[in-house]
Motif scaffolding. Structure first.
Motif, PDB file in Angstrom:
ATOM      1  N   UNK A 141      -4.266   4.889  -6.301  1.00 47.17           N
ATOM      2  CA  UNK A 141      -3.935   5.081  -4.587  1.00 47.17           C
ATOM      3  C   UNK A 141      -5.391   4.615  -4.010  1.00 47.17           C
ATOM      4  N   UNK A 142      -5.103   4.170  -2.655  1.00 47.86           N
ATOM      5  CA  UNK A 142      -4.057   4.507  -1.564  1.00 47.86           C
ATOM      6  C   UNK A 142      -2.894   3.207  -2.208  1.00 47.86           C
ATOM      7  N   UNK A 143      -1.693   3.570  -2.006  1.00 51.43           N
ATOM      8  CA  UNK A 143      -0.509   2.900  -2.231  1.00 51.43           C
ATOM      9  C   UNK A 143      -0.005   2.354  -0.860  1.00 51.43           C
ATOM     10  N   UNK A 144       0.324   1.238  -0.676  1.00 52.48           N
ATOM     11  CA  UNK A 144       0.930   0.860   0.676  1.00 52.48           C
ATOM     12  C   UNK A 144       2.516   0.130   0.388  1.00 52.48           C
ATOM     13  N   UNK A 161       1.545  -2.772  -2.313  1.00 53.17           N
ATOM     14  CA  UNK A 161       0.064  -3.362  -2.466  1.00 53.17           C
ATOM     15  C   UNK A 161      -0.682  -2.258  -2.606  1.00 53.17           C
ATOM     16  N   UNK A 179       0.681   6.074   0.745  1.00 53.25           N
ATOM     17  CA  UNK A 179       0.905   7.339  -0.222  1.00 53.25           C
ATOM     18  C   UNK A 179      -0.676   7.658  -0.753  1.00 53.25           C
TER      19      UNK A 179
END
Lengths: 269, 269, 269, 269
Positions: free
Chosen positions: C21-24, C69, C255
């Motif tokens: 993370x961060x997860x986009x 991404x 997230x």
């Protein structure tokens, strides 16, 4: 160097979708005898064939794990040439002689689609799986022996089209039980030019020719088959009224020829 | 009710591999201009075409996310009819006129293979992916705007055959930059009967016909492309010497016709 | 350089199954409201949750085309990171507050499985497809407008588990109709040591946290859903008694966090 | 009735991603001995292990066609449970004892991913294929005999990560040549809560335990292996400096246990 038999036509023929004949095959077969409604069998026959009333709707389902090779060690490239297949053969008559006709066939490999179309097999893509046996014994694999059970499924576009099971009872002592009807197909390739959509460039009733046919480790027993209903698929119309024997065997053969029985290919207008 | 245009020929035509024409397409395109070695381009041309020396090896790579429909709401069955495509067009001459020829094309759908073969596109199966954009903004998707970046890859049988990237710079104000050469293909379907392997039942130089061609949201910028070397694949022989512009656009059109330019289809012996 | 958040733990983190993370995320959603039998909904709830009797079996089916991404342009590698998802949320209560619980979820990508497991989503592999729209108009794609129709299917292991259709009627003027229950999952990771199979290393009721949540182009209309019976799958027990509204929208969010509500993770014995 | 060992936790456990242990396996193995650069091997080892300097970079590549079953005839559902695998084992030391460590492993099945993660195998999805042999002889399949050749490939996300070939020379008379190092893995499952990304919920050095291990039809000969460079993949850093023997054999075993050697699982903060 390969020649270009199919498309694409490339400088060295390596990128061609499949090598030219001779084609060599070896595989493991699960075969299930079943009887569909006779009118359902009749409805999938081309005009050149007649219903085999005595067969009473008899058909066979085949699940096959195939390995293919041409003349350049294609068997060493399994990601490109190994494949799995599911098809149905229905009993019919041609000129009053018993034949088997293939109305539906599914494979998971494009080289197999290309060869199939040229042979007249009406191949579409599908996912096909069958239980295997291995030399190391254990709970994870059945034996080729009485009581051995083998399952198989086929699907296309995410819908299950077939589920089969074979429970072995005895070795096949007389290969005649496996049947001996020649396999007939409609070889078909349409035209796209406006006004010619109903004048296919190729439309022939053909007979498959297989050389050096070998069978090994043939066993038979009880066969079970379902052909579930699917959205926009017609295969389930051949769903078994009852099932008969099931078979498991290894088979190999070569293909280098095809026999045209009736040629309705149309000239361009 | 559908008619049977392709195989299999079934009672209601639902199980046919693809519905008959008219065929309707809509999709997102990533296109990259590049220059291959002129002799490599020449080596993929059929005998009916001549090298376009002025083009100096110019070619284009296309990555497309396609949606297809026939006349029966096939767009509502995306598992069966939606697909992705990668192909190469190379510049050539036919009767001294500039044309584009398709030596290699890959799709992930068998209905698309069937339609392609009938149009003369030498389709094989492959896996093709391209970056998408979505209406909800965020780090996960590029915008159709200057600086927007889109990637794409294609593979076949587990080998990567192409990698492209397009970085947008400006909207396309004059669609003429996208090119206007007619697309030519070799429509080809072999014979299998012994002794006739080199007498294809169908072997025609054809020109693609697309109606109601629409382009929307066309942007251009920098294009980058690699065609990596792969075992037993020849596509990398067209690897870029240099790359040019890249384009991203949405396109729709219909197909109902095909024009035969040269017919070398052979009669059976 | 990526860090290793998941496995495999590699020198540069590039081969890790997913970036940290961060997860986009950005994607297109088809959502269908439906009501299952209340006792079927109750049967999929973990002990920590209570049935929401007022909801009368209300649930939602989601079909999503996702782009993901991390921090290193993963959106430019769609073959590895783009994916499609299908899941069910059922209404429930936690501490007397309305929540939504995810009993079943399927994706076509392993990086998404890994992230999902860490979030508590019980992901399995499946094939998921939905109708798309494109900027270039035509018969092949619906418009985001009244009368626009979008279809979707999901399958796993060759069995179709869901079929949905949404017919658009009007733009969503009040996003509250989309619901606002927090999404709860059971985060679960078992032990394999003999004698400890029922002492999972991780077993927590968790609440999903999504930041920067954006919705665009939200439309609603009629929703239709079927959850067909499949061999050895239980999802069909939630089959709709009736269906309600359907929605189509684009969504993006990030997230970076997860909230543990109840932790039943067991110490090793 | 199955119990829920993995996710999803469902009323009857049928939809769980994999049945609980005991797990039974049978498969065909292609194994290739090779030597990577010793520093490359060292770079993939976790801190708990030491380089085995005497091994000089020795490693093994495994390509396996697997069949799996739990206690409920899962071997009859090959579409869900049959799978193919590719992995690397590298020589290392743990507490001065020779061990083998698995840095990379790829399978084509999600039930196998789930079981693998619980065992500590860092599984990702890939496509893996190997040449098979069949009981019916012919050009399409090699024999288990001197001169028999078997090929294998592995890919992930459309990039080929491995290509192996084994040419058989002789039956294995002493199974000790196959090696006897215990297989060690890092069992790893992260936390997602903000601030705890570097405090994995599970992080243990574990030793695989296999019961009822059986080997059949073991042959050996010449092994060849390449690990091609791929975009954003690190496996090629273990590319062979030289290759050694190749092996082909059938193997079966059961899994019901796991041994923790070092437990670094972190408590939540």
């Amino acid at each position: 160097m390969k020649k270009n038999y199919f498309s694409p036509l490339t400088p060295r023929g390596l990128s061609n979708i499949s090598p030219p004949p001779p084609w060599h095959y070896a595989g493991d077969f699960l075969v299930i005898d079943f009887w569909a409604k006779p009118e359902a069998v009749k409805s999938v026959l081309p005009a050149e064939l007649q219903a085999d009333d005595k067969a009473d709707g008899h058909a066979q389902a085949y699940f096959i794990d195939w390995q293919f090779t041409g003349e350049h060690d294609e068997f060493l490239d399994p990601a490109r040439y190994q494949y799995r297949e599911f098809f149905i053969l229905v009993d019919a008559l041609f000129d009053a002689k018993p034949v088997a006709f293939c109305p539906y066939i599914f494979v998971d490999n494009d080289a197999a689609v290309a060869r199939g179309w040229v042979q007249g097999f009406p191949k579409r893509l599908g996912q096909v799986s069958q239980t295997r046996t291995f030399a190391a014994p254990g709970a994870a694999c059945p034996k080729i022996a009485a009581g051995g059970r083998f399952g198989a499924t086929a699907s296309t576009c995410g819908q299950r089209i077939a589920r089969g099971t074979v429970t072995l009872e005895k070795a096949v002592s007389d290969l005649a039980v496996l049947g001996s009807r020649p396999t007939l197909n409609m070889r078909h390739f349409p035209r796209l030019a406006a006004g010619q959509w109903e004048r296919p460039a190729v439309h022939e009733l053909v007979e498959s020719i297989m050389d050096n046919f070998k069978i090994a480790d043939a066993w038979m027993g009880k066969g079970e088959l379902t052909l579930p209903e699917c959205e926009n698929e017609e295969l389930s119309e051949l769903a078994p009224v009852r099932c008969g024997s099931g078979y498991r065997m290894s088979v190999s053969y070569d293909v280098t020829d095809l026999k045209t029985l009736v040629d309705h290919s149309a000239a361009a207008k």
